[in-house]
Motif scaffolding. Structure first.
Motif, PDB file in Angstrom:
ATOM      1  N   UNK A  62      -3.345  12.729  10.444  1.00  0.00           N
ATOM      2  CA  UNK A  62      -2.101  12.053  10.066  1.00  0.00           C
ATOM      3  C   UNK A  62      -2.443  10.920   9.117  1.00  0.00           C
ATOM      4  N   UNK A  63      -1.988  11.002   7.875  1.00  0.00           N
ATOM      5  CA  UNK A  63      -2.203   9.908   6.939  1.00  0.00           C
ATOM      6  C   UNK A  63      -1.566   8.627   7.444  1.00  0.00           C
ATOM      7  N   UNK A  64      -2.168   7.490   7.139  1.00  0.00           N
ATOM      8  CA  UNK A  64      -1.695   6.217   7.675  1.00  0.00           C
ATOM      9  C   UNK A  64      -0.292   5.854   7.213  1.00  0.00           C
ATOM     10  N   UNK A  65       0.168   6.439   6.094  1.00  0.00           N
ATOM     11  CA  UNK A  65       1.504   6.118   5.588  1.00  0.00           C
ATOM     12  C   UNK A  65       2.555   7.163   5.946  1.00  0.00           C
ATOM     13  N   UNK A  66       2.188   8.134   6.766  1.00  0.00           N
ATOM     14  CA  UNK A  66       3.192   9.088   7.258  1.00  0.00           C
ATOM     15  C   UNK A  66       4.180   8.332   8.135  1.00  0.00           C
ATOM     16  N   UNK A  67       5.458   8.541   7.918  1.00  0.00           N
ATOM     17  CA  UNK A  67       6.465   7.837   8.707  1.00  0.00           C
ATOM     18  C   UNK A  67       6.477   8.325  10.142  1.00  0.00           C
ATOM     19  N   UNK A  68       6.933   7.472  11.035  1.00  0.00           N
ATOM     20  CA  UNK A  68       7.066   7.872  12.436  1.00  0.00           C
ATOM     21  C   UNK A  68       8.005   9.068  12.575  1.00  0.00           C
ATOM     22  N   UNK A  69       9.047   9.108  11.764  1.00  0.00           N
ATOM     23  CA  UNK A  69       9.976  10.245  11.804  1.00  0.00           C
ATOM     24  C   UNK A  69       9.256  11.541  11.457  1.00  0.00           C
ATOM     25  N   UNK A  70       8.436  11.511  10.397  1.00  0.00           N
ATOM     26  CA  UNK A  70       7.728  12.721   9.967  1.00  0.00           C
ATOM     27  C   UNK A  70       6.755  13.210  11.034  1.00  0.00           C
ATOM     28  N   UNK A  71       6.089  12.284  11.730  1.00  0.00           N
ATOM     29  CA  UNK A  71       5.170  12.679  12.798  1.00  0.00           C
ATOM     30  C   UNK A  71       5.943  13.331  13.937  1.00  0.00           C
ATOM     31  N   UNK A  72       7.006  12.669  14.389  1.00  0.00           N
ATOM     32  CA  UNK A  72       7.767  13.186  15.532  1.00  0.00           C
ATOM     33  C   UNK A  72       8.424  14.529  15.241  1.00  0.00           C
ATOM     34  N   UNK A  73       8.774  14.785  13.974  1.00  0.00           N
ATOM     35  CA  UNK A  73       9.458  16.023  13.599  1.00  0.00           C
ATOM     36  C   UNK A  73       8.507  17.139  13.196  1.00  0.00           C
ATOM     37  N   UNK A  74       7.218  16.844  13.073  1.00  0.00           N
ATOM     38  CA  UNK A  74       6.288  17.853  12.581  1.00  0.00           C
ATOM     39  C   UNK A  74       6.118  18.973  13.609  1.00  0.00           C
ATOM     40  N   UNK A  75       6.219  20.240  13.184  1.00  0.00           N
ATOM     41  CA  UNK A  75       6.147  21.352  14.142  1.00  0.00           C
ATOM     42  C   UNK A  75       4.866  21.371  14.969  1.00  0.00           C
ATOM     43  N   UNK A  76       3.725  21.060  14.370  1.00  0.00           N
ATOM     44  CA  UNK A  76       2.470  21.111  15.111  1.00  0.00           C
ATOM     45  C   UNK A  76       2.369  19.975  16.119  1.00  0.00           C
TER      46      UNK A  76
ATOM     47  N   UNK B 148       8.854   2.960   9.493  1.00  0.00           N
ATOM     48  CA  UNK B 148       7.623   2.590  10.192  1.00  0.00           C
ATOM     49  C   UNK B 148       6.555   3.648   9.926  1.00  0.00           C
ATOM     50  N   UNK B 149       5.303   3.200   9.805  1.00  0.00           N
ATOM     51  CA  UNK B 149       4.217   4.105   9.448  1.00  0.00           C
ATOM     52  C   UNK B 149       3.250   4.315  10.606  1.00  0.00           C
ATOM     53  N   UNK B 150       2.473   5.380  10.485  1.00  0.00           N
ATOM     54  CA  UNK B 150       1.473   5.694  11.506  1.00  0.00           C
ATOM     55  C   UNK B 150       0.466   4.559  11.652  1.00  0.00           C
ATOM     56  N   UNK B 151      -0.083   4.094  10.532  1.00  0.00           N
ATOM     57  CA  UNK B 151      -1.062   3.012  10.592  1.00  0.00           C
ATOM     58  C   UNK B 151      -0.455   1.713  11.069  1.00  0.00           C
TER      59      UNK B 151
ATOM     60  N   UNK C 243       0.821  -1.218   0.000  1.00  0.00           N
ATOM     61  CA  UNK C 243       0.000   0.000   0.000  1.00  0.00           C
ATOM     62  C   UNK C 243       0.857   1.271   0.000  1.00  0.00           C
ATOM     63  N   UNK C 244       2.146   1.136  -0.249  1.00  0.00           N
ATOM     64  CA  UNK C 244       3.045   2.281  -0.108  1.00  0.00           C
ATOM     65  C   UNK C 244       2.836   3.360  -1.169  1.00  0.00           C
ATOM     66  N   UNK C 245       2.106   3.057  -2.241  1.00  0.00           N
ATOM     67  CA  UNK C 245       1.857   4.064  -3.278  1.00  0.00           C
ATOM     68  C   UNK C 245       0.530   4.806  -3.066  1.00  0.00           C
ATOM     69  N   UNK C 246      -0.169   4.508  -1.997  1.00  0.00           N
ATOM     70  CA  UNK C 246      -1.456   5.147  -1.773  1.00  0.00           C
ATOM     71  C   UNK C 246      -1.281   6.574  -1.259  1.00  0.00           C
ATOM     72  N   UNK C 247      -2.299   7.383  -1.505  1.00  0.00           N
ATOM     73  CA  UNK C 247      -2.244   8.801  -1.132  1.00  0.00           C
ATOM     74  C   UNK C 247      -2.644   8.967   0.335  1.00  0.00           C
ATOM     75  N   UNK C 248      -1.742   8.546   1.220  1.00  0.00           N
ATOM     76  CA  UNK C 248      -2.002   8.637   2.655  1.00  0.00           C
ATOM     77  C   UNK C 248      -0.744   9.100   3.381  1.00  0.00           C
ATOM     78  N   UNK C 249      -0.040  10.056   2.773  1.00  0.00           N
ATOM     79  CA  UNK C 249       1.269  10.462   3.291  1.00  0.00           C
ATOM     80  C   UNK C 249       1.307  11.905   3.783  1.00  0.00           C
ATOM     81  N   UNK C 250       0.129  12.510   4.000  1.00  0.00           N
ATOM     82  CA  UNK C 250       0.113  13.917   4.390  1.00  0.00           C
ATOM     83  C   UNK C 250      -0.272  14.095   5.856  1.00  0.00           C
TER      84      UNK C 250
END
Length: 329
Positions: free
Chosen positions: A67-81, A105-108, A50-57
């Protein structure tokens, strides 16, 4: 590893349709699934990429931060908000895994981790989660990492995720899509207790795919704290962990949240202790009383009784740090 077919889904609809094939499984980062496949705990007939799905925002919506289910754990932890408004979530992710694992690793996927109970992974031992009806070796084995709450005579395993503990405290919402359409699941209802069906970890229906997480607005969370206690400081799973937050008005507690990991088959929310805290003075005595209330229903096994006092001290410390403005506990 058993032979399996592979298909790359290009839409959520296609992924859900492919999941109708018996014993199909979704794969994204694969940081837990591949490990289980290597030791024959999972033997899917088909992997649906499912890595090509539009769930990365990550985006702000009227319902909160999505948080899209394919957002990486790194992206979540680093997000300013996330860092500004939900610091205990950022902290939990940073304490949960190495940088390399967080990058894939992904959010979902984080929500779908399975227990790290050694009896589950070792096929020489009985495990009702692995083979329903076979028994639970942990009940009479070395059970120092196992559950204090919500266990059954079928299973005493604990949920391993760090990230899921603050999600329980934050009243997150899980968005899913499946053969029957879309629905939302309150986070505290997403994971299951073992009961008589320990092989089921979640309340997902067959073929359902996690598409996003929603973090509702939470002013109290800006001073939130995540505290993780483990056998070693390097990458390891929690013996106990605490997601705590108190919002103060004139040194009285206006809002409180308290959830723990390493306690049960799911992240464990202490709503009675939260209710007790409302209107109380933010001091050591209050926080000790809250800890006593939280742990009063604990049911230790032969080797994990030490976790009761450990959890009380962790709760008291995390609440104290939150009351002082939060930060690293």
């Amino acid at each position: 590893m058993k032979n399996f077919s592979y298909v790359r889904a290009m839409s959520v609809k296609e992924a859900v349709q492919q999941a109708s094939i018996p014993q199909s499984m979704f794969i994204a980062g694969g940081t837990n699934l591949v490990d289980r496949m290597k030791v024959f705990l999972d033997e899917p007939s088909q992997l649906i990429d499912i890595t090509r799905l539009d769930m990365t925002r990550i985006e702000q919506t009227k319902d909160g931060l999505r948080l899209g289910a394919l957002v990486s754990n790194t992206a979540v932890a680093d997000h300013p908000e996330v860092r500004r408004s939900y610091p205990m979530l950022a902290r939990a992710i940073l304490l949960g895994a190495s940088q390399q694992i967080r990058n894939v690793a992904t959010t979902g996927g984080n929500l779908l981790q399975r227990t790290r109970c050694p009896y589950y992974y070792d096929t020489a031992f009985d495990c009702n989660k692995r083979e329903p009806g076979s028994g639970c070796a942990a009940l009479t084995g070395i059970n120092r990492i196992h559950a204090l709450f919500g266990a059954s005579d079928q299973c005493v395993a604990v949920h391993p995720s760090d990230m899921c503990v603050p999600l329980a405290a934050l009243d997150a919402i899980v968005e899913v899509e499946g053969p029957k359409g879309k629905r939302q699941i309150p986070f505290t209802d997403f994971h299951r207790l073992p009961g008589n069906t320990p092989q089921r970890d979640t309340n997902l229906e067959p073929g359902e795919l996690i598409t996003a997480l929603i973090l509702p607005p939470a002013p109290f969370a800006k001073t939130s704290v995540y505290l993780k206690l483990r056998d070693r400081a390097s990458y390891a799973f929690a013996l106990v962990s605490v997601a705590a937050a108190v919002e103060l008005a004139d040194n009285r507690i206006k809002t409180a949240r308290l959830a723990m990991g390493g306690m049960a088959h799911k992240p464990w929310r202490f709503t009675e202790a939260e209710t007790f805290l409302i209107g109380k003075a933010a001091n050591t005595e209050t926080f000790q009383q809250a800890a006593e209330i939280a742990l009063k229903g604990a049911k230790p096994l032969e080797y994990n009784g030490f976790k009761v006092e450990l959890a009380k001290r962790a709760i008291r410390h995390a609440l104290t740090v939150s009351a002082k403005g939060g930060g690293i506990a």
